[in-house]
Structure formats: C-alpha cells, structure tokens
Design an enzyme around this catalytic site. Structure first.
Site, mmCIF file in Angstrom:
data_model
loop_
_atom_site.group_PDB
_atom_site.id
_atom_site.type_symbol
_atom_site.label_atom_id
_atom_site.label_comp_id
_atom_site.label_asym_id
_atom_site.label_seq_id
_atom_site.Cartn_x
_atom_site.Cartn_y
_atom_site.Cartn_z
ATOM 1 N N GLU A 50 3.051 -26.863 -25.259
ATOM 2 C CA GLU A 50 3.288 -25.522 -24.688
ATOM 3 C C GLU A 50 4.658 -24.975 -25.086
ATOM 4 O O GLU A 50 5.668 -25.685 -25.011
ATOM 5 C CB GLU A 50 3.184 -25.626 -23.160
ATOM 6 C CG GLU A 50 2.396 -24.503 -22.548
ATOM 7 C CD GLU A 50 0.976 -24.387 -23.112
ATOM 8 O OE1 GLU A 50 0.777 -23.590 -24.042
ATOM 9 O OE2 GLU A 50 0.083 -25.087 -22.629
ATOM 10 N N HIS A 51 4.665 -23.716 -25.477
ATOM 11 C CA HIS A 51 5.891 -23.015 -25.874
ATOM 12 C C HIS A 51 6.598 -23.722 -27.027
ATOM 13 O O HIS A 51 7.830 -23.796 -27.060
ATOM 14 C CB HIS A 51 6.854 -22.866 -24.687
ATOM 15 C CG HIS A 51 6.386 -21.855 -23.687
ATOM 16 N ND1 HIS A 51 6.592 -20.507 -23.825
ATOM 17 C CD2 HIS A 51 5.695 -21.996 -22.523
ATOM 18 C CE1 HIS A 51 6.067 -19.854 -22.792
ATOM 19 N NE2 HIS A 51 5.506 -20.739 -21.992
ATOM 20 N N ASP A 53 4.855 -23.450 -30.372
ATOM 21 C CA ASP A 53 4.349 -22.879 -31.639
ATOM 22 C C ASP A 53 5.390 -21.956 -32.260
ATOM 23 O O ASP A 53 5.634 -22.003 -33.464
ATOM 24 C CB ASP A 53 2.977 -22.182 -31.455
ATOM 25 C CG ASP A 53 2.958 -21.062 -30.419
ATOM 26 O OD1 ASP A 53 3.921 -20.926 -29.622
ATOM 27 O OD2 ASP A 53 1.963 -20.298 -30.406
ATOM 28 N N SER A 146 -5.436 -16.688 -23.118
ATOM 29 C CA SER A 146 -5.357 -15.884 -24.337
ATOM 30 C C SER A 146 -6.343 -14.740 -24.437
ATOM 31 O O SER A 146 -6.925 -14.496 -25.492
ATOM 32 C CB SER A 146 -5.593 -16.811 -25.530
ATOM 33 O OG SER A 146 -4.468 -16.829 -26.278
ATOM 34 N N SER A 147 -6.503 -14.024 -23.335
ATOM 35 C CA SER A 147 -7.359 -12.835 -23.405
ATOM 36 C C SER A 147 -6.742 -11.827 -24.375
ATOM 37 O O SER A 147 -7.451 -11.131 -25.107
ATOM 38 C CB SER A 147 -7.521 -12.206 -22.020
ATOM 39 O OG SER A 147 -6.311 -11.670 -21.541
ATOM 40 N N ASP A 191 -2.734 -18.938 -30.630
ATOM 41 C CA ASP A 191 -3.914 -18.321 -30.017
ATOM 42 C C ASP A 191 -4.828 -17.713 -31.075
ATOM 43 O O ASP A 191 -6.057 -17.866 -31.034
ATOM 44 C CB ASP A 191 -3.488 -17.221 -29.033
ATOM 45 C CG ASP A 191 -2.479 -17.717 -28.014
ATOM 46 O OD1 ASP A 191 -2.296 -18.944 -27.924
ATOM 47 O OD2 ASP A 191 -1.874 -16.885 -27.325
ATOM 48 N N ASN A 234 1.354 -10.513 -16.875
ATOM 49 C CA ASN A 234 1.191 -9.909 -18.202
ATOM 50 C C ASN A 234 2.463 -10.157 -18.998
ATOM 51 O O ASN A 234 3.539 -9.701 -18.630
ATOM 52 C CB ASN A 234 0.905 -8.409 -18.078
ATOM 53 C CG ASN A 234 0.720 -7.783 -19.451
ATOM 54 O OD1 ASN A 234 1.640 -7.770 -20.260
ATOM 55 N ND2 ASN A 234 -0.450 -7.293 -19.719
ATOM 56 N N LYS A 235 2.313 -10.906 -20.086
ATOM 57 C CA LYS A 235 3.482 -11.356 -20.855
ATOM 58 C C LYS A 235 4.233 -10.217 -21.539
ATOM 59 O O LYS A 235 5.433 -10.324 -21.782
ATOM 60 C CB LYS A 235 3.045 -12.395 -21.891
ATOM 61 C CG LYS A 235 3.120 -13.833 -21.427
ATOM 62 C CD LYS A 235 2.150 -14.242 -20.340
ATOM 63 C CE LYS A 235 0.755 -14.480 -20.822
ATOM 64 N NZ LYS A 235 -0.169 -15.046 -19.833
HETATM 65 P P1 ADP Z 1 -3.328 -13.775 -21.539
HETATM 66 O O1 ADP Z 1 -2.670 -15.023 -21.038
HETATM 67 O O2 ADP Z 1 -4.677 -13.588 -20.949
HETATM 68 O O3 ADP Z 1 -3.295 -13.658 -23.033
HETATM 69 P P2 ADP Z 1 -1.548 -11.484 -21.600
HETATM 70 O O4 ADP Z 1 -0.578 -11.059 -20.559
HETATM 71 O O5 ADP Z 1 -0.994 -11.913 -22.903
HETATM 72 O O6 ADP Z 1 -2.455 -12.600 -20.933
HETATM 73 O O7 ADP Z 1 -2.559 -10.282 -21.883
HETATM 74 C C1 ADP Z 1 -3.348 -9.712 -20.867
HETATM 75 C C2 ADP Z 1 -3.704 -8.269 -21.187
HETATM 76 O O8 ADP Z 1 -4.773 -8.214 -22.175
HETATM 77 C C3 ADP Z 1 -4.268 -7.517 -19.987
HETATM 78 O O9 ADP Z 1 -3.242 -6.990 -19.171
HETATM 79 C C4 ADP Z 1 -5.075 -6.401 -20.659
HETATM 80 O O10 ADP Z 1 -4.248 -5.333 -21.055
HETATM 81 C C5 ADP Z 1 -5.601 -7.088 -21.915
HETATM 82 N N1 ADP Z 1 -6.988 -7.546 -21.665
HETATM 83 C C6 ADP Z 1 -7.407 -8.795 -21.407
HETATM 84 N N2 ADP Z 1 -8.753 -8.837 -21.213
HETATM 85 C C7 ADP Z 1 -9.204 -7.574 -21.354
HETATM 86 C C8 ADP Z 1 -10.483 -6.935 -21.278
HETATM 87 N N3 ADP Z 1 -11.588 -7.622 -20.995
HETATM 88 N N4 ADP Z 1 -10.550 -5.617 -21.492
HETATM 89 C C9 ADP Z 1 -9.432 -4.907 -21.760
HETATM 90 N N5 ADP Z 1 -8.213 -5.430 -21.855
HETATM 91 C C10 ADP Z 1 -8.070 -6.754 -21.653
HETATM 92 P P1 NG1 Z 2 -0.697 -16.643 -23.706
HETATM 93 O O1 NG1 Z 2 -0.469 -17.290 -22.433
HETATM 94 O O2 NG1 Z 2 -2.109 -16.813 -24.158
HETATM 95 O O3 NG1 Z 2 -0.340 -15.179 -23.713
HETATM 96 C C1 NG1 Z 2 1.477 -17.396 -25.228
HETATM 97 C C2 NG1 Z 2 1.672 -17.172 -26.734
HETATM 98 C C3 NG1 Z 2 1.411 -18.427 -27.571
HETATM 99 C C4 NG1 Z 2 2.169 -19.627 -27.022
HETATM 100 C C5 NG1 Z 2 1.898 -19.776 -25.520
HETATM 101 C C6 NG1 Z 2 2.715 -20.871 -24.881
HETATM 102 C C7 NG1 Z 2 1.185 -14.999 -27.741
HETATM 103 C C8 NG1 Z 2 0.142 -14.091 -28.251
HETATM 104 N N1 NG1 Z 2 0.769 -16.142 -27.205
HETATM 105 O O4 NG1 Z 2 0.128 -17.460 -24.878
HETATM 106 O O5 NG1 Z 2 1.773 -18.184 -28.932
HETATM 107 O O6 NG1 Z 2 3.548 -19.528 -27.300
HETATM 108 O O7 NG1 Z 2 2.163 -18.563 -24.813
HETATM 109 O O8 NG1 Z 2 2.458 -22.107 -25.459
HETATM 110 O O9 NG1 Z 2 2.362 -14.688 -27.815
HETATM 111 MG MG MG Z 3 -1.608 -13.437 -24.289
#
Ligand code: ADP
Ligand code: NG1
Ligand code: MG
Length: 457
Positions: A50-51, A53, A146-147, A191, A234-235
């Site tokens: 984790e963290h 890559d 990783s949505s 991801d 939301n990252k």
């Molecule tokens: P994750 O850990 O799921 O990658 P992130 O914070 O990086 O979380 O991204 C989440 C964002 O991706 C949500 O706030 C939204 O804007 C977008 N997202 C995720 N799933 C969907 C979906 N089914 N439809 C539209 N947007 C989505």
């Molecule tokens: P998530 O939690 O899926 O947004 C993020 C980073 C990865 C990795 C992990 C921690 C993006 C798109 N994804 O994932 O590259 O650093 O956190 O291991 O930045």
């Molecule tokens: Mg993400």
C-alpha cells in the site's frame, strides 16, 4: 494480438444479462437508439503493497467482479452526452474536444474527461467522434477499491473503440495512470494496470518503470473477503493522498542529497535505492541514519535542500499541498521500504508454498496494516476497529486496502470458516455500529476477476 483488451461479442454470463439489459434500456430511453457497444473495466482489491506504487515499488492486487460499464454510441455533433444509471449523478454534456477538468471540485464526469483527454492526446485524435454514453457502476465509491480508476479506464476504452482504434493493454494502463492525474491525485499505476491486465483466477504482482506483470497463485483453502467500514473519502477532494506522495518525494530527495547525489533528479525512493545499490533492509538502515523521527517543518526541509519555499513548491510539492507545514519523513520512508519488502516476501511465499504458507501470508497482511495505521497514518478509527473484528473473527490476516482514510479491509479467511467469519463480522462490526442495513453490499467474499474488455452488440 493477445496484448489488446479483448473485443468480444456480447454473450454475457447469465447472471449479468439483466444488468446489461437494464443499462441498454436506460441508454435507449435517454438517446432514442440502441448502444453500439459496451466497455467494461473492473475495480481491484490490493492484497499487499500500500502506498508504494508511486514510490516505484511493486504491488500485489487482483481485479474484483465489481466494475464500471459504459454503453456507448457515436454522434455527429462533436458532443459528449454522459448519463448515469444512478440518478444521483447528474447528466453532463460538453464539446468532445473543448472542456476543462476541474481539480478542485472532482465531480463524477471529470473522471470520464480524464480518460477522454488522455486518449485523445495519446492517439493524436484531431477529429474525435462525438459520444453518447450511459454509465453503470458497482464498485463501492471512495472505498479503496478503485472506482475512480475503473471509471477512467472504462472511459479511455470507450473513446478508443468508438474511434476505431486499438492500443495494447500495457499502453492503456500507462496512459490511464498518467491521465487520472488530471484529476489532481498524483497516484502510481497500480489501479489502472490491474484493471487492464487482470486475468480471472489469478492475482498479479505488478512492477513499474517499465510496467511488468506476473501471475501469482494464491494458496488453496483460503478465501479473500472484502469489508467496507462505510466511511468514504474522495481522494481528489482532499489533500490527504497528495500529502503522502509529497512526504515520500521530499524524503527521497533528502536521502539522495545525504549520499551526495543530485537530489533534483530524484522523486521516488525506488530510484534512490537503485542508484545507491541498497537492499530494502539497507534502505531502512539509511532512513535511521539520515532522518529523524520528529516531523520536519517546511523551513527545515528548505534548509536541508538549500532552496526557498517557492523553489520547494517547484521541486517537490503539488498544487494542493502548498500550505502543508509539517512532514513526517522518517515514518513514511520506513513504511514504504518495509512494505516493499513485505510484497516481495508475500510473492515468494505464494511461489514456494512453505509449510503454514497461509499463516505466514496472514502475518504479513497484519504487519502491513499496523504499518499503514501507525507509520503511514492512512487508516481511521472505524477501519482499525473493522480490521480488529476481522482478525478476531477468524481471519488469518486483515488489512486496509487502497488509499485508506476509510473504505475497505481485505481479510484472508480459511474457506472452511467463511460462514462463521461473515456472521461474526456482521454482528461485531455492522450491527454494533448501526451499519447492519449496509452489510449486503459492504461485506463479501471475492475471487480474482478478469480485466477490461469491449463487448460488441
Ligand atoms: P476510489 O477509492 O473508489 O477509487 P476515489 O476517491 O479515488 O475513490 O474516487 C471516487 C469518485 O469516483 C467518486 O466520488 C465519483 O466521482 C467517481 N465514481 C465512482 N463510482 C462512480 C459511478 N458508479 N458513477 C459515477 N461516478 C463514480
Ligand atoms: P484508490 O484508493 O483506489 O483511490 C490510490 C492510488 C493508487 C495507490 C493506492 C494506495 C490512484 C488512482 N490510486 O488508490 O495508485 O497509490 O491509493 O496504495 O491514485
Ligand atoms: Mg481512486
């Protein structure tokens, strides 16, 4: 060519027919005609690593069944029309070539625009076709599965196919890792790599610079279970993630300078370690020797690197970390080097199958969580509680997965104890924290799933 994402005729597994049928129906209601094709990209669960890559180190994820699907057709209006089956995501439209990606307010369509812009630039598309899209997602959002990348990868695949082009899975993975950064997060490539390269039945060790992948066969007799603590982060909307990226960058630069390297040439721990010819264990030793455990102030960092705060912003910071004043370099560096070592050990155990392999893997997962919690400080109280409950409910190992600060844990559970594990976690976490109504979508066993694909109709 084997390396291209598969383009297959849409013969869906029985259990998926209703879902694709529903997306098609919603597409037809919105656009008045049938979609020309579907694109699909899965989310992932990271088993360990984790963290690291974005520090240049290999990770060990597998794709999950949950995914983003886009039903699409082209239009002659040079417009993007984007809709979501979940009506809480409002419709969006823009000129297919002329748009801005908003980094300060990362709404859902901005992730689509990342894929669109990345693909347009990468393929040199001077005249991209207009697009009508209906999106449907099952990856829990902002939960470390990783949505966001599933969405970016699915968007890039849609743009590629709609314009009659093709691109290898590796190129797609690299390009999507770069273009997701348009949203503001400076992540690594884990991801996007697993979303494109995944194969059903196998986890993958993914290495970077250049991108490489190897299948990892997980031990028999265990099942990986995902549990969401139901806290979202939301990252791209916060600076938590980029602050960690920046702390790692500054620590790499200080380590490089301490060894008389030209520190401006270094941004990642992996590059410093390689240049110095150190083992990961040596690198932990170097951290102890060079860095101090107390947090560094910005002025101390500037003094060590002999730069002004303005120059530091150029060499080391991101736009959303300009006001960070304190950097925990020692703890972050120790986490990264020791976590990179745990990934290697995890892979080795999977390859060589020593006695008590599953117990040994579980222990590595537990150490990984402790390091994320204590040294990297990327957990939260709810997630720590959930990980404890998982371990006390029979998991051989349990850890947060993805970026953290909320979201999911992944646990390795003896398959013959799966039912009692699920029952106990339901009672001891979900019911006790009044999240019992969420348990159906929050707690589930998972298998290594397949990678992104195009389905023609
Ligand atoms: P994750 O850990 O799921 O990658 P992130 O914070 O990086 O979380 O991204 C989440 C964002 O991706 C949500 O706030 C939204 O804007 C977008 N997202 C995720 N799933 C969907 C979906 N089914 N439809 C539209 N947007 C989505
Ligand atoms: P998530 O939690 O899926 O947004 C993020 C980073 C990865 C990795 C992990 C921690 C993006 C798109 N994804 O994932 O590259 O650093 O956190 O291991 O930045
Ligand atoms: Mg993400």
């Amino acid at each position: 060519m084997a390396d291209l994402p598969p383009t297959v005729e849409a013969v869906f597994p029985l259990k998926e027919i209703d879902r694709y049928g529903n997306i098609k129906k919603q597409f037809e209601n919105k656009f008045g005609h049938s979609p020309q094709f579907f694109a699909r990209a899965p989310g992932r669960v990271n088993l360990i690593g984790e963290h690291i890559d974005y520090c240049g180190y290999g990770v060990l994820p597998m794709a999950i069944e949950q995914d983003i699907i886009i039903a699409a057709s082209t239009n002659d209006k040079k417009m993007l029309y984007l809709s979501n089956t979940d009506s809480s995501y409002k419709d969006f439209q823009c000129d297919i070539q002329n748009f801005d990606i908003n980094k300060t307010d990362p709404q859902w369509f901005n992730y689509f625009l990342c894929g669109l812009q990345g693909m347009t630039e990468h393929l040199g598309l001077t005249n991209p076709r207009g697009l009508n899209c209906m999106m449907d997602g099952t990856v829990p959002k902002s939960a470390g599965l990783s949505s966001s990348s599933a969405l970016v990868c699915c968007s890039a695949l849609t743009v590629m196919h709609a314009n009659g082009l093709s691109c290898s899975r590796r190129d797609l993975a690299d390009l999507c890792a770069s273009c997701e950064r348009y949203i503001g997060t400076q992540g690594g490539g884990m991801d996007q790599a697993i979303s494109f390269m995944a194969e059903a039945g196998s986890a993958k060790k993914i290495d970077f610079n250049p991108l490489r992948e190897q299948n990892v066969t997980l031990p028999d007799g265990v099942t990986f279970v995902i549990s969401n603590c139901c806290v979202e982060l939301n990252k791209a909307a916060t600076s938590h993630f980029n602050t960690r990226v920046v702390e790692c960058r500054i620590a790499s630069q200080i380590l490089a300078k301490s060894q008389s390297l030209n520190w401006r040439d270094y941004k990642r721990f992996g590059e410093v370690q390689e240049k110095l010819g150190l083992t990961l264990e040596d690198a932990v030793g170097l951290v102890k020797q060079v860095l101090h455990p107390e947090p560094y102030s910005k002025s101390e960092v500037c003094q060590i690197l002999d730069v002004s705060p303005e120059e530091l912003a150029q060499t080391s910071l991101s736009s959303n970390t300009l006001s960070v004043e304190s950097f925990k370099l020692y703890d972050r560096a120790t986490h990264v080097f020791s976590e990179a070592d745990r990934v290697q050990k995890f892979k080795e155990i999977c390859d060589t199958r020593p006695v008590e392999a599953a117990e040994k893997l579980g222990q590595l997962m537990n150490y990984s969580h402790a390091s994320c919690r204590d040294l990297y400080e990327c957990s939260c109280p709810e997630l720590d509680k959930l990980v404890d409950v998982c371990v006390n409910s029979g998991a051989l190992g349990s850890r947060l997965t993805g970026a953290g600060w909320g979201g999911c844990a992944v646990s390795m559970v003896p398959t013959n104890q799966l039912d009692s594990f699920l029952e106990r976690v339901t009672t001891d976490y979900y019911q006790k924290t009044s999240r019992g109504n969420k348990v159906k979508e929050a707690l589930f066993a998972t298998q290594p799933g397949s990678g992104a694909a195009i389905y023609t109709v």
